[in-house]
Design a protein around this motif. Structure first.
Motif, PDB file in Angstrom:
ATOM      1  N   ALA A  46       7.054  -3.501  13.264  1.00  0.00           N
ATOM      2  CA  ALA A  46       6.023  -4.366  13.846  1.00  0.00           C
ATOM      3  C   ALA A  46       5.871  -5.606  12.971  1.00  0.00           C
ATOM      4  CB  ALA A  46       4.695  -3.621  13.949  1.00  0.00           C
ATOM      5  N   PRO A  47       5.316  -6.700  13.522  1.00  0.00           N
ATOM      6  CA  PRO A  47       5.149  -7.922  12.736  1.00  0.00           C
ATOM      7  C   PRO A  47       4.292  -7.685  11.492  1.00  0.00           C
ATOM      8  CG  PRO A  47       4.833  -8.378  15.065  1.00  0.00           C
ATOM      9  CD  PRO A  47       4.912  -6.886  14.933  1.00  0.00           C
ATOM     10  N   VAL A  48       4.718  -8.252  10.370  1.00  0.00           N
ATOM     11  CA  VAL A  48       4.016  -8.125   9.095  1.00  0.00           C
ATOM     12  C   VAL A  48       3.625  -9.518   8.626  1.00  0.00           C
ATOM     13  CG1 VAL A  48       4.216  -7.407   6.680  1.00  0.00           C
ATOM     14  CG2 VAL A  48       5.252  -6.014   8.486  1.00  0.00           C
ATOM     15  N   ASP A  49       2.400  -9.663   8.127  1.00  0.00           N
ATOM     16  CA  ASP A  49       1.924 -10.958   7.655  1.00  0.00           C
ATOM     17  C   ASP A  49       2.202 -11.170   6.169  1.00  0.00           C
ATOM     18  OD1 ASP A  49       0.444 -12.133  10.060  1.00  0.00           O
ATOM     19  OD2 ASP A  49      -0.429 -10.135   9.923  1.00  0.00           O
ATOM     20  N   LEU A  50       2.271 -10.074   5.398  1.00  0.00           N
ATOM     21  CA  LEU A  50       2.502 -10.220   3.959  1.00  0.00           C
ATOM     22  C   LEU A  50       2.933  -8.881   3.375  1.00  0.00           C
ATOM     23  CD1 LEU A  50       0.530 -12.301   1.429  1.00  0.00           C
ATOM     24  CD2 LEU A  50       0.743  -9.860   0.947  1.00  0.00           C
ATOM     25  N   VAL A  51       3.798  -8.929   2.363  1.00  0.00           N
ATOM     26  CA  VAL A  51       4.253  -7.734   1.650  1.00  0.00           C
ATOM     27  C   VAL A  51       3.834  -7.834   0.197  1.00  0.00           C
ATOM     28  CG1 VAL A  51       6.273  -6.488   0.773  1.00  0.00           C
ATOM     29  CG2 VAL A  51       6.203  -7.229   3.161  1.00  0.00           C
ATOM     30  N   ILE A  52       3.256  -6.756  -0.320  1.00  0.00           N
ATOM     31  CA  ILE A  52       2.998  -6.615  -1.756  1.00  0.00           C
ATOM     32  C   ILE A  52       4.095  -5.710  -2.288  1.00  0.00           C
ATOM     33  CG2 ILE A  52       1.382  -5.808  -3.516  1.00  0.00           C
ATOM     34  CD1 ILE A  52      -0.869  -6.307  -1.472  1.00  0.00           C
ATOM     35  N   LEU A  53       4.907  -6.229  -3.197  1.00  0.00           N
ATOM     36  CA  LEU A  53       6.152  -5.555  -3.573  1.00  0.00           C
ATOM     37  C   LEU A  53       6.244  -5.369  -5.079  1.00  0.00           C
ATOM     38  CD1 LEU A  53       8.972  -4.510  -2.731  1.00  0.00           C
ATOM     39  CD2 LEU A  53       9.765  -6.879  -2.793  1.00  0.00           C
ATOM     40  N   ASP A  54       6.333  -4.104  -5.514  1.00  0.00           N
ATOM     41  CA  ASP A  54       6.511  -3.798  -6.933  1.00  0.00           C
ATOM     42  C   ASP A  54       7.941  -4.130  -7.357  1.00  0.00           C
ATOM     43  OD1 ASP A  54       6.042  -2.842  -9.481  1.00  0.00           O
ATOM     44  OD2 ASP A  54       6.492  -0.762  -8.950  1.00  0.00           O
ATOM     45  N   VAL A  55       8.087  -4.678  -8.557  1.00  0.00           N
ATOM     46  CA  VAL A  55       9.414  -5.033  -9.048  1.00  0.00           C
ATOM     47  C   VAL A  55      10.191  -3.803  -9.488  1.00  0.00           C
ATOM     48  CG1 VAL A  55      10.690  -6.256 -10.841  1.00  0.00           C
ATOM     49  CG2 VAL A  55       8.769  -7.379  -9.712  1.00  0.00           C
ATOM     50  N   ARG A  56       9.576  -2.985 -10.324  1.00  0.00           N
ATOM     51  CA  ARG A  56      10.277  -1.856 -10.927  1.00  0.00           C
ATOM     52  C   ARG A  56      10.035  -0.572 -10.146  1.00  0.00           C
ATOM     53  NH1 ARG A  56      14.124  -4.167 -13.859  1.00  0.00           N
ATOM     54  NH2 ARG A  56      13.303  -5.818 -15.177  1.00  0.00           N
TER      55      ARG A  56
END
Length: 243
Positions: A46-56
């Motif tokens: 589904a459409p996503v407005d923003l992702v919070i993404l961990d690096v490690r």
């Protein structure tokens, strides 16, 4: 405006739940995943407005996920990095991340950065519309690139000459234009100077865009001078008395 959908991708369950509960309480639609594979499934679903993404993260890490997401879309991404992860932050920004927040996460800072990224994205969408030469007046949208006039009930058929006139009016909103100026700006030199057929074409345009052509709201006659295009609801009407 619809509730922004945010996907949190972090392999730490406690952190995911803490951030998810905080953002959900602030009217965000939150989905939480623990690895990159689940993230890609969520983005495709589904459409996503923003992702919070961990690096490690174990397996495919956040930088690899960022690279693959950027290859496919300009989805806004805020990276989570360790407090001393300066290199990760530099790499993330160079690879296209919109922002980053260090761990341990300050929830108020994270919320502020999310809102700032979403605001910038909304502004960029408006800028794209302006670059595409889109003019709006009342319920009408004039797309100059596509040579299309559309309203609440879909597209309206207009001739090439009617489009040329409407384009001139839209690009000169609020400016009184004489018949000679209209002939010149519309690039239809096949028309004779003082040719009253321009009045006929404007009359036809009015029948297509005005709710009451006898009392036009958009294309108004300025006695002895010519015509002026305006939307009273937006601009307060022309400076001169129009009939």
């Amino acid at each position: 405006m619809s509730t922004p959908r945010i996907v949190i991708c972090d392999d730490e369950p406690d952190l995911r739940e803490m951030v998810g509960e905080y953002l959900s309480a602030r009217a965000f639609n939150v989905e939480m995943v623990g690895d990159v594979r689940s993230l890609k499934t969520a983005v495709d679903a589904a459409p996503v407005d923003l992702v919070i993404l961990d690096v490690r993260m174990p397996g495919e890490d956040g930088l690899s996920a960022l690279r693959s997401l950027r290859a496919e879309s300009d989805l806004p991404i805020v990276m989570l990095t360790a407090a001393d992860g300066v290199i990760d932050r530099i790499l993330g920004l160079e690879m296209g991340a919109d922002d980053y927040v260090g761990k341990p996460v300050d929830l108020r800072e994270l919320e502020a950065r999310i809102k700032a990224v979403l605001r910038r994205r909304a502004s960029s969408v408006v800028s794209v519309a302006e670059e595409k030469q889109i003019h709006r007046f009342g319920p009408w949208t004039l797309d100059l690139d596509a040579a299309r006039l559309s309203g609440e009930h879909g597209d309206v058929t207009i001739t090439a000459m009617e489009f040329a006139l409407l384009k001139v009016f839209a690009e000169n909103r609020g400016r009184v234009l004489s018949r000679d100026q209209l002939l010149d700006l519309a690039h239809h030199r096949g028309w004779e100077p003082f040719d009253r057929s321009i009045d006929l074409r404007i009359s036809r345009l009015r029948r297509k865009i005005e709710s009451n052509p006898a009392k036009p709201r958009y294309i108004k006659t300025v006695r002895g001078l010519g015509y002026v295009f305006s939307d009273d609801a937006q601009s307060g009407g022309p400076k001169r008395t129009a009939y």
